[in-house]
Design a protein around this motif. Structure first.
Motif, PDB file in Angstrom:
ATOM      1  N   PRO A 109      -3.159  -4.140  -0.824  1.00  0.00           N
ATOM      2  CA  PRO A 109      -2.364  -2.740  -0.666  1.00  0.00           C
ATOM      3  C   PRO A 109      -0.956  -3.738  -1.579  1.00  0.00           C
ATOM      4  CG  PRO A 109      -3.216  -2.774   1.606  1.00  0.00           C
ATOM      5  CD  PRO A 109      -3.608  -4.511   1.054  1.00  0.00           C
ATOM      6  N   ALA A 110       0.026  -2.926  -2.004  1.00  0.00           N
ATOM      7  CA  ALA A 110       0.810  -3.386  -3.276  1.00  0.00           C
ATOM      8  C   ALA A 110       2.091  -4.278  -2.233  1.00  0.00           C
ATOM      9  CB  ALA A 110       1.425  -2.416  -4.206  1.00  0.00           C
ATOM     10  N   GLU A 111       1.565  -2.761  -1.034  1.00  0.00           N
ATOM     11  CA  GLU A 111       2.719  -3.863   0.114  1.00  0.00           C
ATOM     12  C   GLU A 111       2.545  -5.012   0.597  1.00  0.00           C
ATOM     13  OE1 GLU A 111       2.055  -0.560   0.260  1.00  0.00           O
ATOM     14  OE2 GLU A 111       2.372   0.843  -0.283  1.00  0.00           O
ATOM     15  N   ALA A 112       1.352  -5.243   0.986  1.00  0.00           N
ATOM     16  CA  ALA A 112       0.855  -7.024   1.090  1.00  0.00           C
ATOM     17  C   ALA A 112       1.984  -7.874   0.357  1.00  0.00           C
ATOM     18  CB  ALA A 112       0.423  -6.528   2.205  1.00  0.00           C
ATOM     19  N   ALA A 143       3.651  -7.361  -1.950  1.00  0.00           N
ATOM     20  CA  ALA A 143       5.196  -8.072  -1.886  1.00  0.00           C
ATOM     21  C   ALA A 143       6.024  -8.746  -0.957  1.00  0.00           C
ATOM     22  CB  ALA A 143       5.744  -6.698  -2.049  1.00  0.00           C
ATOM     23  N   GLU A 144       5.291  -8.365   0.122  1.00  0.00           N
ATOM     24  CA  GLU A 144       5.483  -9.252   1.451  1.00  0.00           C
ATOM     25  C   GLU A 144       5.352 -10.852   0.919  1.00  0.00           C
ATOM     26  OE1 GLU A 144       3.787  -7.675   5.507  1.00  0.00           O
ATOM     27  OE2 GLU A 144       4.962  -6.647   4.642  1.00  0.00           O
ATOM     28  N   ARG A 190       9.936 -11.296  -5.311  1.00  0.00           N
ATOM     29  CA  ARG A 190       9.905 -10.164  -6.922  1.00  0.00           C
ATOM     30  C   ARG A 190      10.321 -11.332  -8.691  1.00  0.00           C
ATOM     31  NH1 ARG A 190       9.578  -7.970 -10.505  1.00  0.00           N
ATOM     32  NH2 ARG A 190      10.149  -5.989 -11.104  1.00  0.00           N
ATOM     33  N   ARG A 196       6.097  -8.081 -11.203  1.00  0.00           N
ATOM     34  CA  ARG A 196       5.933  -6.810 -10.690  1.00  0.00           C
ATOM     35  C   ARG A 196       4.456  -5.906  -9.539  1.00  0.00           C
ATOM     36  NH1 ARG A 196       7.433  -4.565 -14.558  1.00  0.00           N
ATOM     37  NH2 ARG A 196       4.996  -4.550 -15.325  1.00  0.00           N
ATOM     38  N   GLU A 222       1.551  -3.804  -8.783  1.00  0.00           N
ATOM     39  CA  GLU A 222       1.605  -2.699  -9.311  1.00  0.00           C
ATOM     40  C   GLU A 222       0.247  -1.945  -8.649  1.00  0.00           C
ATOM     41  OE1 GLU A 222       1.367  -2.136 -13.435  1.00  0.00           O
ATOM     42  OE2 GLU A 222       3.905  -2.320 -13.540  1.00  0.00           O
ATOM     43  N   PRO A 223       0.518  -0.641  -7.723  1.00  0.00           N
ATOM     44  CA  PRO A 223      -0.625  -0.671  -6.926  1.00  0.00           C
ATOM     45  C   PRO A 223      -1.898   0.196  -7.882  1.00  0.00           C
ATOM     46  CG  PRO A 223       1.189   1.297  -6.706  1.00  0.00           C
ATOM     47  CD  PRO A 223       1.877   0.089  -7.531  1.00  0.00           C
ATOM     48  N   THR A 241      -3.984  -4.022  -6.214  1.00  0.00           N
ATOM     49  CA  THR A 241      -3.013  -4.268  -6.657  1.00  0.00           C
ATOM     50  C   THR A 241      -2.754  -5.257  -7.262  1.00  0.00           C
ATOM     51  OG1 THR A 241      -1.631  -4.249  -4.227  1.00  0.00           O
ATOM     52  CG2 THR A 241      -0.151  -5.112  -6.219  1.00  0.00           C
TER      53      THR A 241
END
Length: 325
Positions: A255-258, A260-261, A265, A269, A271-272, A278
Motif C-alpha cells: 500500500p502507498a502508506e507503507a 511512504a514510511e 518523500r 511520490r 501513487e496508489p 503502489t
C-alpha cells in the motif's frame, strides 16, 4: 549606547564586551560605553557585587576578563552568534529531545535541554525560525554538507520572519555569481544542508536555494508575504524529488502508506494503483545512489523506468551475489 541608558543596561553591555573581548582595557570599555574610565570601573564593581567573577590584570597586556566562579555568569549572544550555535548543535547532534517534553530525561539528553534553554531566551525573530529549523533536522547529514555563514543565515531567517524582499548574490557554480530578487518564505535544514524557500522575481518562479551558496544579501523595504498554504518541509521534498535527469517509475507490491514510511518523500511520490499496489514516481541524477535507497523497501518491487535505473539495479545485484558467493 545612549547617554541616558540605565546603569544596569551599561553593566550588561560591559559584560558582553568583556566576554567577547577578553583582556579589554578600562580605556576601551569606557570608549565603547561612552563614559569615563572611572565609571567603567564602577560598572565592573557592579558585576562583581552580583557574583560575576570579573578578573583584572595590570601591565601593558592587562585588562578585564571573565574568570571561573561557582556560578555560570549570564552569557550575552548576538543574534548571529545564537543562531550559529543552534546551527552547530543541529549539525552535530541529531537526537535532541523536546525541551517542553515533561518526560524527557535531562541526564540522557543534556544537549537537547541546553539548546531548549537557549531557544527560549532568543529574540523572537531568531527563536521562531530556529525552533522550526530544529524540528526539521534529520539524523544523517549528507556527505559534504556545508554549514552556511551564521550571519547570512540570521539575515535570511529574519527576513522570512519580517516578510521582507531580498536581493541576493547567488553562486550558480564557481566563478558564476548572479543577482536575483526573491521573496523569502522559509529556511529549512535537511540532512545537514540548509535551504531558502522563496519566490524568485528574477525567474518568476518558486525556487529552492542552497544557503551556503548565498554570497551576499540585502534586505529591501518591500513586503514579501509567503503563501497562506505554505508547507516548507513538503515544498522542499517535492523540489528534491523532481526535475532531475533520469525519470523514475517503480511498482511496489504494498500500500502507498507503507511505501511512504519506507521511502523519504524526496525520492519520489507514492501513487496508489490499488489497495495493495503502489507506483513510485520521481527522478534522479544518480541512478547508482537511487537504487541503493530502494533497498529500504520491505516488499517486492519492479523498476519500470528508467533504463539507467534498471542497469544500476542489475549491477548492484551482481555485486551482492558475488559478495555472498
Amino acid at each position: 549606547m545612549t547617554h541616558d541608558a540605565s546603569p544596569t543596561a551599561r553593566a550588561l553591555l560591559l559584560l558582553e564586551l568583556i566576554q567577547s573581548s577578553p583582556g579589554i582595557t578600562a580605556e576601551r570599555l569606557a570608549g565603547r560605553l561612552g563614559v569615563s574610565e572611572r565609571a567603567a570601573r564602577r560598572y565592573v564593581g557592579i558585576l562583581r557585587e552580583a557574583g560575576i567573577p570579573v578578573e583584572s590584570e595590570r601591565g601593558r597586556y592587562g585588562g578585564y576578563r571573565i574568570g571561573r566562579g561557582l556560578r555560570l555568569p549570564p552569557l550575552m549572544f548576538t543574534q548571529a552568534e545564537a543562531l550559529g550555535l543552534v546551527m552547530a548543535v543541529l549539525n552535530g547532534h541529531h537526537d535532541l529531545a523536546d525541551p517542553a517534553d515533561p518526560v524527557a530525561d535531562p541526564v540522557a539528553d543534556p544537549v537537547g535541554r541546553a539548546l531548549g534553554k537557549i531557544l527560549r531566551v532568543l529574540p523572537e525573530a531568531v527563536a521562531g525560525p530556529a525552533a522550526a529549523v530544529r524540528s526539521l533536522s534529520t539524523r544523517h547529514p549528507e556527505p559534504g554538507a556545508r554549514t552556511p555563514s551564521p550571519e547570512t543565515t540570521a539575515v535570511l531567517v529574519q527576513a522570512c520572519a519580517g516578510h521582507r524582499r531580498l536581493r541576493l548574490g547567488y553562486r550558480i557554480r564557481p566563478g558564476d555569481e548572479r543577482v536575483m530578487e526573491v521573496d523569502p518564505w522559509a529556511v529549512v535544514v535537511r540532512r545537514g544542508r540548509w535551504y531558502l524557500l522563496c519566490w524568485s522575481h528574477t525567474r518568476n518562479a518558486r525556487r529552492v536555494l542552497r544557503v551556503d551558496k548565498v554570497a551576499g544579501v540585502e534586505v529591501l523595504d518591500v513586503p514579501a508575504a509567503p503563501p497562506a498554504d505554505l508547507d516548507p518541509a513538503q515544498m522542499l521534498e517535492d523540489h528534491l524529488s523532481a526535475g532531475w535527469r533520469h525519470e523514475v517509475e517503480v511498482v511496489v507490491d504494498a500500500p502507498a502508506e507503507a511505501v511512504a514510511e519506507w521511502i523519504p518523500r524526496s525520492l519520489g511520490r507514492p501513487e496508489p494503483i490499488d489497495a495493495t499496489t503502489t507506483r513510485l514516481v520521481g527522478s534522479t541524477d544518480e541512478p547508482d545512489w537511487y537504487v541503493r535507497q530502494l533497498t529500504a523497501i520491505r516488499a517486492p518491487f519492479r523498476i519500470v523506468g528508467s533504463r539507467e535505473l534498471r542497469e544500476a539495479a542489475e549491477a548492484l545485484g551482481r555485486r551482492l551475489l558475488q559478495a555472498g558467493s
